[in-house]
Design a protein around this motif. Structure first.
Motif, PDB file in Angstrom:
ATOM      1  N   ARG A  37     -15.901  21.235 -22.906  1.00  0.00           N
ATOM      2  CA  ARG A  37     -16.801  22.239 -23.509  1.00  0.00           C
ATOM      3  C   ARG A  37     -18.005  22.508 -22.600  1.00  0.00           C
ATOM      4  NH1 ARG A  37     -15.649  19.472 -28.860  1.00  0.00           N
ATOM      5  NH2 ARG A  37     -14.159  20.870 -29.843  1.00  0.00           N
ATOM      6  N   ARG A  38     -18.561  21.442 -22.013  1.00  0.00           N
ATOM      7  CA  ARG A  38     -19.696  21.628 -21.097  1.00  0.00           C
ATOM      8  C   ARG A  38     -19.284  22.452 -19.880  1.00  0.00           C
ATOM      9  NH1 ARG A  38     -20.614  16.477 -22.789  1.00  0.00           N
ATOM     10  NH2 ARG A  38     -19.591  15.547 -20.989  1.00  0.00           N
ATOM     11  N   GLN A  39     -18.108  22.177 -19.348  1.00  0.00           N
ATOM     12  CA  GLN A  39     -17.629  22.948 -18.205  1.00  0.00           C
ATOM     13  C   GLN A  39     -17.386  24.402 -18.591  1.00  0.00           C
ATOM     14  OE1 GLN A  39     -14.199  20.874 -16.744  1.00  0.00           O
ATOM     15  NE2 GLN A  39     -15.406  19.508 -15.453  1.00  0.00           N
ATOM     16  N   ALA A  40     -16.816  24.617 -19.762  1.00  0.00           N
ATOM     17  CA  ALA A  40     -16.528  25.982 -20.214  1.00  0.00           C
ATOM     18  C   ALA A  40     -17.812  26.774 -20.424  1.00  0.00           C
ATOM     19  CB  ALA A  40     -15.710  25.945 -21.504  1.00  0.00           C
ATOM     20  N   ASN A  41     -18.858  26.098 -20.883  1.00  0.00           N
ATOM     21  CA  ASN A  41     -20.130  26.768 -21.127  1.00  0.00           C
ATOM     22  C   ASN A  41     -21.013  26.822 -19.884  1.00  0.00           C
ATOM     23  OD1 ASN A  41     -19.485  27.189 -23.812  1.00  0.00           O
ATOM     24  ND2 ASN A  41     -20.341  25.225 -24.434  1.00  0.00           N
ATOM     25  N   GLY A  42     -20.551  26.211 -18.790  1.00  0.00           N
ATOM     26  CA  GLY A  42     -21.323  26.232 -17.558  1.00  0.00           C
ATOM     27  C   GLY A  42     -22.434  25.207 -17.516  1.00  0.00           C
ATOM     28  N   VAL A  43     -22.412  24.246 -18.410  1.00  0.00           N
ATOM     29  CA  VAL A  43     -23.443  23.219 -18.426  1.00  0.00           C
ATOM     30  C   VAL A  43     -22.832  21.940 -17.878  1.00  0.00           C
ATOM     31  CG1 VAL A  43     -25.061  21.937 -19.862  1.00  0.00           C
ATOM     32  CG2 VAL A  43     -24.478  24.277 -20.453  1.00  0.00           C
ATOM     33  N   GLU A  44     -23.056  21.708 -16.615  1.00  0.00           N
ATOM     34  CA  GLU A  44     -22.543  20.504 -15.992  1.00  0.00           C
ATOM     35  C   GLU A  44     -23.724  19.637 -15.563  1.00  0.00           C
ATOM     36  OE1 GLU A  44     -19.554  21.008 -13.030  1.00  0.00           O
ATOM     37  OE2 GLU A  44     -18.886  22.883 -13.906  1.00  0.00           O
ATOM     38  N   HIS A  45     -23.461  18.394 -15.432  1.00  0.00           N
ATOM     39  CA  HIS A  45     -24.511  17.473 -15.018  1.00  0.00           C
ATOM     40  C   HIS A  45     -24.889  17.756 -13.577  1.00  0.00           C
ATOM     41  CE1 HIS A  45     -26.882  13.883 -14.565  1.00  0.00           C
ATOM     42  NE2 HIS A  45     -26.172  13.549 -13.509  1.00  0.00           N
ATOM     43  N   MET A  46     -26.136  18.032 -13.377  1.00  0.00           N
ATOM     44  CA  MET A  46     -26.630  18.259 -12.029  1.00  0.00           C
ATOM     45  C   MET A  46     -27.261  16.962 -11.531  1.00  0.00           C
ATOM     46  SD  MET A  46     -25.919  21.385 -11.358  1.00  0.00           S
ATOM     47  CE  MET A  46     -26.898  21.700  -9.936  1.00  0.00           C
ATOM     48  N   PRO A  47     -26.920  16.552 -10.331  1.00  0.00           N
ATOM     49  CA  PRO A  47     -27.524  15.329  -9.812  1.00  0.00           C
ATOM     50  C   PRO A  47     -29.016  15.518  -9.603  1.00  0.00           C
ATOM     51  CG  PRO A  47     -26.269  16.429  -8.098  1.00  0.00           C
ATOM     52  CD  PRO A  47     -26.018  17.171  -9.380  1.00  0.00           C
ATOM     53  N   LYS A  48     -29.764  14.472  -9.871  1.00  0.00           N
ATOM     54  CA  LYS A  48     -31.204  14.541  -9.668  1.00  0.00           C
ATOM     55  C   LYS A  48     -31.485  14.474  -8.171  1.00  0.00           C
ATOM     56  CE  LYS A  48     -32.450  12.557 -14.075  1.00  0.00           C
ATOM     57  NZ  LYS A  48     -33.165  11.509 -14.778  1.00  0.00           N
ATOM     58  N   VAL A  49     -32.242  15.436  -7.694  1.00  0.00           N
ATOM     59  CA  VAL A  49     -32.553  15.515  -6.278  1.00  0.00           C
ATOM     60  C   VAL A  49     -34.058  15.369  -6.119  1.00  0.00           C
ATOM     61  CG1 VAL A  49     -32.444  16.960  -4.225  1.00  0.00           C
ATOM     62  CG2 VAL A  49     -30.598  17.043  -5.895  1.00  0.00           C
ATOM     63  N   ARG A  50     -34.445  14.546  -5.178  1.00  0.00           N
ATOM     64  CA  ARG A  50     -35.861  14.354  -4.923  1.00  0.00           C
ATOM     65  C   ARG A  50     -36.153  14.876  -3.523  1.00  0.00           C
ATOM     66  NH1 ARG A  50     -39.009   9.238  -6.926  1.00  0.00           N
ATOM     67  NH2 ARG A  50     -40.941  10.358  -7.194  1.00  0.00           N
ATOM     68  N   ALA A  51     -37.037  15.847  -3.423  1.00  0.00           N
ATOM     69  CA  ALA A  51     -37.372  16.441  -2.142  1.00  0.00           C
ATOM     70  C   ALA A  51     -38.265  15.499  -1.344  1.00  0.00           C
ATOM     71  CB  ALA A  51     -38.075  17.769  -2.354  1.00  0.00           C
TER      72      ALA A  51
END
Length: 75
Positions: A37-51
């Motif tokens: 469902r998350r993939q279908a809705n376009g809500v996927e876990h984004m990795p936390k990135v620290r600049a």
């Protein structure tokens, strides 16, 4: 790349068949459905990135590293 994609699609089809036939436990089935469902809705876990400081500097953001405050000497 195409054989890899085909293998992923076949594995997904197997998972769907097992899911539909009750081949997974309830928790596993709910987790799989939630992920789909998350993939279908376009809500996927984004990795936390620290600049880094250099990356922030490249876009015009200044970074100043402040040393931690030192405790007063007891004496």
């Amino acid at each position: 790349m195409l054989p890899r994609l085909q293998a992923q699609e076949k594995l997904a089809a197997i998972d769907v068949a097992l899911l539909a036939s009750g081949g997974f436990g309830q928790r596993d089935a709910q987790a799989m459905l939630g992920g789909l469902r998350r993939q279908a809705n376009g809500v996927e876990h984004m990795p936390k990135v620290r600049a880094s400081s250099a990356q922030l500097g490249m876009i015009g953001i200044g970074v100043r590293i402040v040393p931690p405050p030192q405790e007063a000497a007891n004496g």
